[in-house]
Write a protein that holds these residues in place. Sequence first.
Motif, PDB file in Angstrom:
ATOM      1  N   TYR A   1       0.826  -1.269  -0.255  1.00 44.59           N
ATOM      2  CA  TYR A   1       0.216   0.041  -0.157  1.00 44.59           C
ATOM      3  C   TYR A   1       0.680   1.124   0.076  1.00 44.59           C
ATOM      4  CZ  TYR A   1      -4.182  -3.098   0.928  1.00 44.59           C
ATOM      5  OH  TYR A   1      -4.606  -4.446   1.214  1.00 44.59           O
ATOM      6  N   LEU A   2       2.469   1.656  -0.121  1.00 47.27           N
ATOM      7  CA  LEU A   2       3.035   2.359   0.699  1.00 47.27           C
ATOM      8  C   LEU A   2       3.447   2.914  -1.029  1.00 47.27           C
ATOM      9  CD1 LEU A   2       4.725   0.731   3.451  1.00 47.27           C
ATOM     10  CD2 LEU A   2       3.368   2.390   3.175  1.00 47.27           C
ATOM     11  N   SER A   3       2.258   3.044  -1.990  1.00 49.14           N
ATOM     12  CA  SER A   3       2.536   3.906  -3.328  1.00 49.14           C
ATOM     13  C   SER A   3       1.444   5.042  -3.559  1.00 49.14           C
ATOM     14  CB  SER A   3       2.446   2.959  -4.237  1.00 49.14           C
ATOM     15  OG  SER A   3       1.375   2.164  -4.248  1.00 49.14           O
ATOM     16  N   GLU A   4       2.107   5.982  -4.007  1.00 46.38           N
ATOM     17  CA  GLU A   4       1.015   7.003  -4.556  1.00 46.38           C
ATOM     18  C   GLU A   4      -0.556   6.344  -5.106  1.00 46.38           C
ATOM     19  OE1 GLU A   4       4.147   6.744  -5.799  1.00 46.38           O
ATOM     20  OE2 GLU A   4       4.655   8.755  -5.082  1.00 46.38           O
ATOM     21  N   GLU A   5      -1.270   5.065  -5.658  1.00 49.78           N
ATOM     22  CA  GLU A   5      -1.561   5.024  -6.053  1.00 49.78           C
ATOM     23  C   GLU A   5      -3.210   4.321  -4.465  1.00 49.78           C
ATOM     24  OE1 GLU A   5      -2.636   0.218  -6.672  1.00 49.78           O
ATOM     25  OE2 GLU A   5      -0.407   1.091  -7.562  1.00 49.78           O
ATOM     26  N   TYR A   6      -2.047   4.334  -3.315  1.00 52.10           N
ATOM     27  CA  TYR A   6      -2.911   4.398  -2.618  1.00 52.10           C
ATOM     28  C   TYR A   6      -3.303   5.118  -1.114  1.00 52.10           C
ATOM     29  CZ  TYR A   6      -3.376  -0.398  -3.388  1.00 52.10           C
ATOM     30  OH  TYR A   6      -3.538  -1.989  -4.336  1.00 52.10           O
ATOM     31  N   LEU A   7      -2.684   6.576  -1.857  1.00 49.95           N
ATOM     32  CA  LEU A   7      -2.836   7.807  -1.368  1.00 49.95           C
ATOM     33  C   LEU A   7      -4.221   8.252  -1.156  1.00 49.95           C
ATOM     34  CD1 LEU A   7      -0.053  10.130  -2.469  1.00 49.95           C
ATOM     35  CD2 LEU A   7       0.136   8.679  -0.518  1.00 49.95           C
ATOM     36  N   ASP A   8      -5.202   7.960  -1.660  1.00 46.90           N
ATOM     37  CA  ASP A   8      -7.021   8.502  -1.941  1.00 46.90           C
ATOM     38  C   ASP A   8      -7.746   7.833  -1.643  1.00 46.90           C
ATOM     39  OD1 ASP A   8      -6.206  11.021  -2.942  1.00 46.90           O
ATOM     40  OD2 ASP A   8      -5.929  10.409  -4.412  1.00 46.90           O
ATOM     41  N   ARG A   9      -7.294   6.261  -0.968  1.00 48.74           N
ATOM     42  CA  ARG A   9      -8.166   4.871  -0.582  1.00 48.74           C
ATOM     43  C   ARG A   9      -8.231   5.154   0.795  1.00 48.74           C
ATOM     44  NH1 ARG A   9      -7.122  -1.250  -0.579  1.00 48.74           N
ATOM     45  NH2 ARG A   9      -9.194  -1.514  -0.439  1.00 48.74           N
ATOM     46  N   ASP A  10      -9.914   4.797   0.471  1.00 47.06           N
ATOM     47  CA  ASP A  10     -10.611   4.723   2.338  1.00 47.06           C
ATOM     48  C   ASP A  10     -10.856   3.668   3.101  1.00 47.06           C
ATOM     49  OD1 ASP A  10     -10.884   7.712   2.252  1.00 47.06           O
ATOM     50  OD2 ASP A  10     -12.719   7.804   1.403  1.00 47.06           O
ATOM     51  N   TRP A  11     -10.822   2.911   3.944  1.00 50.05           N
ATOM     52  CA  TRP A  11     -10.597   1.714   4.431  1.00 50.05           C
ATOM     53  C   TRP A  11     -11.881   1.838   5.700  1.00 50.05           C
ATOM     54  CZ3 TRP A  11      -5.719   3.387   2.986  1.00 50.05           C
ATOM     55  CH2 TRP A  11      -5.277   2.575   1.546  1.00 50.05           C
ATOM     56  N   PRO A  12     -13.269   1.772   4.668  1.00 49.06           N
ATOM     57  CA  PRO A  12     -14.387   1.764   5.735  1.00 49.06           C
ATOM     58  C   PRO A  12     -14.502   1.025   6.369  1.00 49.06           C
ATOM     59  CG  PRO A  12     -14.762   2.094   3.389  1.00 49.06           C
ATOM     60  CD  PRO A  12     -13.485   2.349   3.443  1.00 49.06           C
ATOM     61  N   PRO A  13     -14.892   1.187   7.763  1.00 49.49           N
ATOM     62  CA  PRO A  13     -14.488  -0.609   8.972  1.00 49.49           C
ATOM     63  C   PRO A  13     -15.574  -1.096   8.398  1.00 49.49           C
ATOM     64  CG  PRO A  13     -14.497   1.674  10.332  1.00 49.49           C
ATOM     65  CD  PRO A  13     -14.935   2.792   8.583  1.00 49.49           C
ATOM     66  N   GLU A  14     -16.393  -1.133   7.873  1.00 48.74           N
ATOM     67  CA  GLU A  14     -17.550  -1.729   8.143  1.00 48.74           C
ATOM     68  C   GLU A  14     -17.430  -3.267   6.747  1.00 48.74           C
ATOM     69  OE1 GLU A  14     -18.335   1.852   5.589  1.00 48.74           O
ATOM     70  OE2 GLU A  14     -18.293   1.768   7.571  1.00 48.74           O
ATOM     71  N   HIS A  15     -15.950  -3.080   6.160  1.00 45.66           N
ATOM     72  CA  HIS A  15     -15.495  -3.514   4.905  1.00 45.66           C
ATOM     73  C   HIS A  15     -14.695  -4.983   5.371  1.00 45.66           C
ATOM     74  CE1 HIS A  15     -16.250  -0.230   1.284  1.00 45.66           C
ATOM     75  NE2 HIS A  15     -17.349  -1.362   1.928  1.00 45.66           N
ATOM     76  N   GLY A  16     -13.930  -4.370   6.405  1.00 43.33           N
ATOM     77  CA  GLY A  16     -13.226  -4.850   7.692  1.00 43.33           C
ATOM     78  C   GLY A  16     -11.726  -4.935   7.323  1.00 43.33           C
ATOM     79  N   GLU A  17     -11.390  -4.063   7.257  1.00 46.24           N
ATOM     80  CA  GLU A  17      -9.531  -3.633   6.218  1.00 46.24           C
ATOM     81  C   GLU A  17      -9.526  -2.472   7.392  1.00 46.24           C
ATOM     82  OE1 GLU A  17      -8.704  -4.604   1.971  1.00 46.24           O
ATOM     83  OE2 GLU A  17     -10.534  -2.967   1.783  1.00 46.24           O
ATOM     84  N   THR A  18      -7.960  -3.247   7.686  1.00 50.32           N
ATOM     85  CA  THR A  18      -7.653  -2.094   8.766  1.00 50.32           C
ATOM     86  C   THR A  18      -7.110  -1.233   7.416  1.00 50.32           C
ATOM     87  OG1 THR A  18      -6.506  -3.725  10.061  1.00 50.32           O
ATOM     88  CG2 THR A  18      -5.898  -1.950   9.940  1.00 50.32           C
TER      89      THR A  18
END
Length: 145
Positions: A47-64
Amino acid sequence: MLFNPSRDQARRFFVGTWRKFQAGQPLEDLEKLIAGVLARHPEYHGYLSEEYLDRDWPPEHGETNPFLHISMHLAIEEQLSIDQPAGVKAAYAALCLAAGDEHTAMHEMMEGLGEMIWQAQRNGHAPDPAVYLDVLQRRLNAIRG
């Protein structure tokens, strides 16, 4: 930037620090701390790249959210360095002893920090250190059985 960075600034700093670390470039003190946290979390390296800078990880999706997780590690490191709230350093030492390692103890502390922040947001008031320390004591008691 580092005292109150935006979400984007913090994430870019983490990504840039990881790149520098991987390239063997000299790191500033904060970068060393961040690189150490990242090195203990290989599950976040992708996840340590520019493509993930704007991504959200909503708690309801179960991802940290890896960026939030890294930030919580850093917040706890700061708390420990100055023992704020008072007693957090002793709680961490007890958790380390009971859990058997520092990283597990750190994750136990994240539960307490997260609970304190969640309660403050839910109730619309400032974070209460007593809530944090209480959760840490409960986590310690649970580990001890």
